[in-house]
Design a protein around this motif. Sequence first.
Motif, PDB file in Angstrom:
ATOM      1  N   GLU A 130      33.971  48.257  35.180  1.00  0.00           N
ATOM      2  CA  GLU A 130      33.228  49.141  36.074  1.00  0.00           C
ATOM      3  C   GLU A 130      33.663  48.887  37.513  1.00  0.00           C
ATOM      4  OE1 GLU A 130      30.866  51.506  35.588  1.00  0.00           O
ATOM      5  OE2 GLU A 130      31.020  51.399  33.395  1.00  0.00           O
ATOM      6  N   VAL A 131      34.105  49.941  38.195  1.00  0.00           N
ATOM      7  CA  VAL A 131      34.538  49.821  39.588  1.00  0.00           C
ATOM      8  C   VAL A 131      33.851  50.923  40.394  1.00  0.00           C
ATOM      9  CG1 VAL A 131      36.489  49.769  41.181  1.00  0.00           C
ATOM     10  CG2 VAL A 131      36.770  48.905  38.848  1.00  0.00           C
ATOM     11  N   PRO A 132      33.107  50.576  41.431  1.00  0.00           N
ATOM     12  CA  PRO A 132      32.396  51.586  42.218  1.00  0.00           C
ATOM     13  C   PRO A 132      33.313  52.305  43.210  1.00  0.00           C
ATOM     14  CG  PRO A 132      31.987  49.414  43.132  1.00  0.00           C
ATOM     15  CD  PRO A 132      32.802  49.207  41.886  1.00  0.00           C
ATOM     16  N   ASP A 133      32.769  53.339  43.869  1.00  0.00           N
ATOM     17  CA  ASP A 133      33.502  54.021  44.928  1.00  0.00           C
ATOM     18  C   ASP A 133      33.879  53.040  46.029  1.00  0.00           C
ATOM     19  OD1 ASP A 133      33.471  56.565  43.850  1.00  0.00           O
ATOM     20  OD2 ASP A 133      31.577  57.113  44.786  1.00  0.00           O
ATOM     21  N   GLY A 134      35.021  53.258  46.661  1.00  0.00           N
ATOM     22  CA  GLY A 134      35.424  52.431  47.777  1.00  0.00           C
ATOM     23  C   GLY A 134      36.871  51.997  47.670  1.00  0.00           C
ATOM     24  N   VAL A 135      37.289  51.228  48.660  1.00  0.00           N
ATOM     25  CA  VAL A 135      38.633  50.653  48.673  1.00  0.00           C
ATOM     26  C   VAL A 135      38.510  49.194  48.268  1.00  0.00           C
ATOM     27  CG1 VAL A 135      40.662  50.137  50.067  1.00  0.00           C
ATOM     28  CG2 VAL A 135      39.388  52.255  50.466  1.00  0.00           C
ATOM     29  N   HIS A 136      39.224  48.798  47.220  1.00  0.00           N
ATOM     30  CA  HIS A 136      39.043  47.473  46.619  1.00  0.00           C
ATOM     31  C   HIS A 136      40.354  46.691  46.592  1.00  0.00           C
ATOM     32  CE1 HIS A 136      35.086  48.817  45.299  1.00  0.00           C
ATOM     33  NE2 HIS A 136      35.672  49.915  44.834  1.00  0.00           N
ATOM     34  N   HIS A 137      40.208  45.378  46.682  1.00  0.00           N
ATOM     35  CA  HIS A 137      41.343  44.446  46.638  1.00  0.00           C
ATOM     36  C   HIS A 137      41.349  43.796  45.254  1.00  0.00           C
ATOM     37  CE1 HIS A 137      43.599  40.695  47.584  1.00  0.00           C
ATOM     38  NE2 HIS A 137      44.168  41.422  48.532  1.00  0.00           N
ATOM     39  N   LEU A 138      42.336  44.136  44.452  1.00  0.00           N
ATOM     40  CA  LEU A 138      42.447  43.593  43.098  1.00  0.00           C
ATOM     41  C   LEU A 138      43.488  42.491  43.045  1.00  0.00           C
ATOM     42  CD1 LEU A 138      42.123  43.536  39.983  1.00  0.00           C
ATOM     43  CD2 LEU A 138      43.811  45.379  39.879  1.00  0.00           C
ATOM     44  N   VAL A 139      43.105  41.363  42.472  1.00  0.00           N
ATOM     45  CA  VAL A 139      44.040  40.284  42.168  1.00  0.00           C
ATOM     46  C   VAL A 139      43.824  39.893  40.708  1.00  0.00           C
ATOM     47  CG1 VAL A 139      44.799  37.938  42.681  1.00  0.00           C
ATOM     48  CG2 VAL A 139      44.025  39.420  44.531  1.00  0.00           C
ATOM     49  N   ALA A 140      44.889  39.891  39.938  1.00  0.00           N
ATOM     50  CA  ALA A 140      44.827  39.449  38.542  1.00  0.00           C
ATOM     51  C   ALA A 140      46.002  38.512  38.298  1.00  0.00           C
ATOM     52  CB  ALA A 140      44.885  40.639  37.589  1.00  0.00           C
ATOM     53  N   PHE A 141      45.730  37.388  37.634  1.00  0.00           N
ATOM     54  CA  PHE A 141      46.816  36.435  37.367  1.00  0.00           C
ATOM     55  C   PHE A 141      46.606  35.749  36.029  1.00  0.00           C
ATOM     56  CE2 PHE A 141      43.787  34.500  40.383  1.00  0.00           C
ATOM     57  CZ  PHE A 141      43.290  33.451  39.625  1.00  0.00           C
ATOM     58  N   LEU A 142      47.689  35.213  35.500  1.00  0.00           N
ATOM     59  CA  LEU A 142      47.643  34.511  34.229  1.00  0.00           C
ATOM     60  C   LEU A 142      46.959  33.159  34.400  1.00  0.00           C
ATOM     61  CD1 LEU A 142      51.265  35.304  33.012  1.00  0.00           C
ATOM     62  CD2 LEU A 142      49.142  36.388  32.244  1.00  0.00           C
ATOM     63  N   SER A 143      46.181  32.779  33.397  1.00  0.00           N
ATOM     64  CA  SER A 143      45.449  31.522  33.444  1.00  0.00           C
ATOM     65  C   SER A 143      45.680  30.733  32.166  1.00  0.00           C
ATOM     66  CB  SER A 143      43.948  31.794  33.611  1.00  0.00           C
ATOM     67  OG  SER A 143      43.200  30.606  33.412  1.00  0.00           O
ATOM     68  N   ARG A 144      45.853  29.427  32.324  1.00  0.00           N
ATOM     69  CA  ARG A 144      45.913  28.541  31.167  1.00  0.00           C
ATOM     70  C   ARG A 144      44.544  28.487  30.495  1.00  0.00           C
ATOM     71  NH1 ARG A 144      48.997  26.853  35.335  1.00  0.00           N
ATOM     72  NH2 ARG A 144      51.139  26.155  34.935  1.00  0.00           N
ATOM     73  N   SER A 145      44.474  27.935  29.302  1.00  0.00           N
ATOM     74  CA  SER A 145      43.200  27.931  28.578  1.00  0.00           C
ATOM     75  C   SER A 145      42.124  27.139  29.310  1.00  0.00           C
ATOM     76  CB  SER A 145      43.393  27.383  27.157  1.00  0.00           C
ATOM     77  OG  SER A 145      43.884  26.052  27.174  1.00  0.00           O
ATOM     78  N   TYR A 146      42.534  26.170  30.153  1.00  0.00           N
ATOM     79  CA  TYR A 146      41.553  25.402  30.938  1.00  0.00           C
ATOM     80  C   TYR A 146      41.443  25.944  32.366  1.00  0.00           C
ATOM     81  CZ  TYR A 146      46.036  22.887  31.407  1.00  0.00           C
ATOM     82  OH  TYR A 146      47.360  22.555  31.558  1.00  0.00           O
ATOM     83  N   HIS A 147      41.793  27.207  32.534  1.00  0.00           N
ATOM     84  CA  HIS A 147      41.517  28.000  33.736  1.00  0.00           C
ATOM     85  C   HIS A 147      42.381  27.664  34.942  1.00  0.00           C
ATOM     86  CE1 HIS A 147      38.054  29.612  31.591  1.00  0.00           C
ATOM     87  NE2 HIS A 147      37.692  28.374  31.316  1.00  0.00           N
TER      88      HIS A 147
END
Length: 271
Positions: A130-147
């Motif tokens: 769910e993403v609301p109206d507006g300008v958003h900064h997205l960051v997504a990255f790979l994570s090891r199982s222990y974060h």
Amino acid sequence: MKAPKSILVLLILALVAVGCKQTKENTEEQEVEVEQEVVEETQPELTLVKLEGSPAYEDAALMLNNPSGEAIVAAGAIDFEFQVENYELGAQTSGPNAERLANSGKGQHIHFILNNQPYSAHYEPAFSKEVPDGVHHLVAFLSRSYHESVKNENSVVVRKLEVGDNPQDANGLDMEAPTLIYSRPKGEYAGKDVENVLLDFFVLNTTLSEDGNKVKATINGTEFIISEWAPHVMSGLPLGEVTISLELIDADGNMIPGPFNSVTRTVMLKE
């Protein structure tokens, strides 16, 4: 005139009683002081040490295939589809840190962070958010199982999302500016997981160094300066609520302007 013997006896008994009371009070005060000293001596020292020993995953890559551009017509549930290369989502990360740190039984995953808010973990490359109206900064990255985040130039996706017919940029985003993104710790820790707690973050459009930009971490009021972009382990934390603040600072110790460059989070440590 001499006082009757009975009165003298009563006076002596009263003096003895007062002396005994004072002695008891002094003893109790000494016992309290000793107990306080024992508590202070047994409370471990808070330390922050660089985490080492994790597999590097230098060739791991993350790409966002959908949405393909910045503009998204309608707010609400948006389908995100990532492409992962040279990295297995759902697998357990090998090495000793999987036993040392809080570890997800679901395995390796993607940390999805919108506007530097607490991440959501995703163990499949496609999901809806769910993403609301507006300008958003997205960051997504790979994570090891222990974060612990995978830190290479291809393991992260950074995207501006403009959602709605007339999206307003409340944060004044500059996608080229030095930016700090908080990742861990998060939530609650219990049992052996309270002994070593991961501190991890992402830095964008900058590097950290002894004579350049740094991250100031304040943990329950104690300050640490981090001059290398690397994961760290907090040890000696007390049970209860723990407060962690991170700031991206310049060589003179001043906070670098940016909507996400100062962040404070709390986590809970339980028996």
